[in-house]
Design an enzyme around this catalytic site. Sequence first.
Site, PDB file in Angstrom:
ATOM      1  CG  ASP A 182      -1.758   1.272   1.309  1.00 54.60           C
ATOM      2  OD1 ASP A 182      -2.629   1.436   0.442  1.00 54.60           O
ATOM      3  OD2 ASP A 182      -1.531   2.091   2.228  1.00 54.60           O
ATOM      4  CD  GLU A 267      -4.566   0.518  -2.924  1.00 55.18           C
ATOM      5  OE1 GLU A 267      -5.720   0.619  -2.490  1.00 55.18           O
ATOM      6  OE2 GLU A 267      -3.657   1.329  -2.644  1.00 55.18           O
ATOM      7  CB  CYS A 318     -11.601  -5.648   8.532  1.00 58.43           C
ATOM      8  SG  CYS A 318     -10.470  -6.553   9.629  1.00 58.43           S
ATOM      9  CB  CYS A 320     -11.899 -10.398   8.973  1.00 54.62           C
ATOM     10  SG  CYS A 320     -12.950  -9.000   9.448  1.00 54.62           S
ATOM     11  CB  CYS A 335     -11.744  -5.128  12.685  1.00 44.49           C
ATOM     12  SG  CYS A 335     -13.082  -6.145  11.996  1.00 44.49           S
ATOM     13  CB  CYS A 338     -11.439 -10.179  13.076  1.00 40.82           C
ATOM     14  SG  CYS A 338     -10.573  -8.751  12.398  1.00 40.82           S
ATOM     15  CG  ASP A 345      -0.833   3.813   5.556  1.00 42.34           C
ATOM     16  OD1 ASP A 345      -1.923   4.153   5.048  1.00 42.34           O
ATOM     17  OD2 ASP A 345       0.048   4.624   5.871  1.00 42.34           O
TER      18      ASP A 345
END
Length: 371
Positions: A182, A267, A318, A320, A335, A338, A345
Amino acid sequence: MSRKTFKYRLYPNRQQRERLQATLDVCRELYNAALQERRDGYRTSRAKLNYYTQANQLSEIKEIRPDIASVHSQVLQDTLRRLDKSFQAFFRRVQQGQKPGFPRFQGIHRYDSFTYPQAGFRLGAKLQLSKIGNVKIKLHRELKGEVKTLTIKRGNGHWYACFSCVVESDPLPVLDNSTGIDVGLETFATLSNGGKIPNPRWYRVEQKRLRRAQRKVARRTNKRSNRRRKAIAILAQVHRDIFNKRNDFQHKESLKIIQQYGTIFVEDLNIKGLSQGILAKSVHDASWASFLDKISYKAEHAGRQFIQVDPRGTSQRCPCGAANRKTLSDREHACAECGLVTSRDHASAMEILRLGLSLQAPTILETECVA
């Protein structure tokens, strides 16, 4: 097989510098004359001249112009090919409905290179250039592959030799691991394993030098004076220093990533759009596109996988899979599903990795079924 360019610094003596500059001036004059001929021919008789029509005139021109005859024939031909490629690109943009960008005349500070496409040069202890001489060259690294073309380039008062070579791929040992990357502004890049690459901010660090150099240029109001020309050269050198530092940093960091991971997920960002907002200076300073390009071609050369994923929602989910809405000022990820608590980042890099692996999974299953 792939194309790779090796760039070396040249150290010509005074006579060789004069010949290099004279060759550059002849090529620029030929380019502008050929462009003028195409424009006039189309305006007067709708004649559409091409490369072969203009190249056939070179022998007659050299008979009446000794300065043009003193330049290697293939260098002159490549100048006309350069103009022909400019027109082909112009017509392609017109057909695609893009901004046309008609080929323009080249001023003395806009035409900085000429090319030996096949012959006219030989590399030994020195670089032998036809019609110029044996020029001292700094071979700071080994030249690999089959040399196809040689481009002599002028930049900031220095001369460089750029060899375009066809090289074989050099695959690294196979690795089964993968990572998501990222890119950002607070941290230049964050990896899915938690590793971070700090943002050096080369442009902002050098802004004091730039400000002084730009003021010096602004004070030299006479645009034809030598003092203004020297001030512009100083300013250009500051910009060149920034580019060199950024380029060196990105080469080293991209190589580390290629050596450590077998598959790299990033990305597919619209960097051009991001560079037009309020953070434009920081985005340009980070130069993400250049960094990702380096990872891409190095991965191809080393036998690694470089895969781009959809950037939508990578910071709003997230790893998850649960939604996790955040504003731009929220720099921490927490989150409720989870219990993951980490930096924004790092969570985005983990989500990029998850998306990339999910894209690969169907391909692996299909291969197993067919087998």
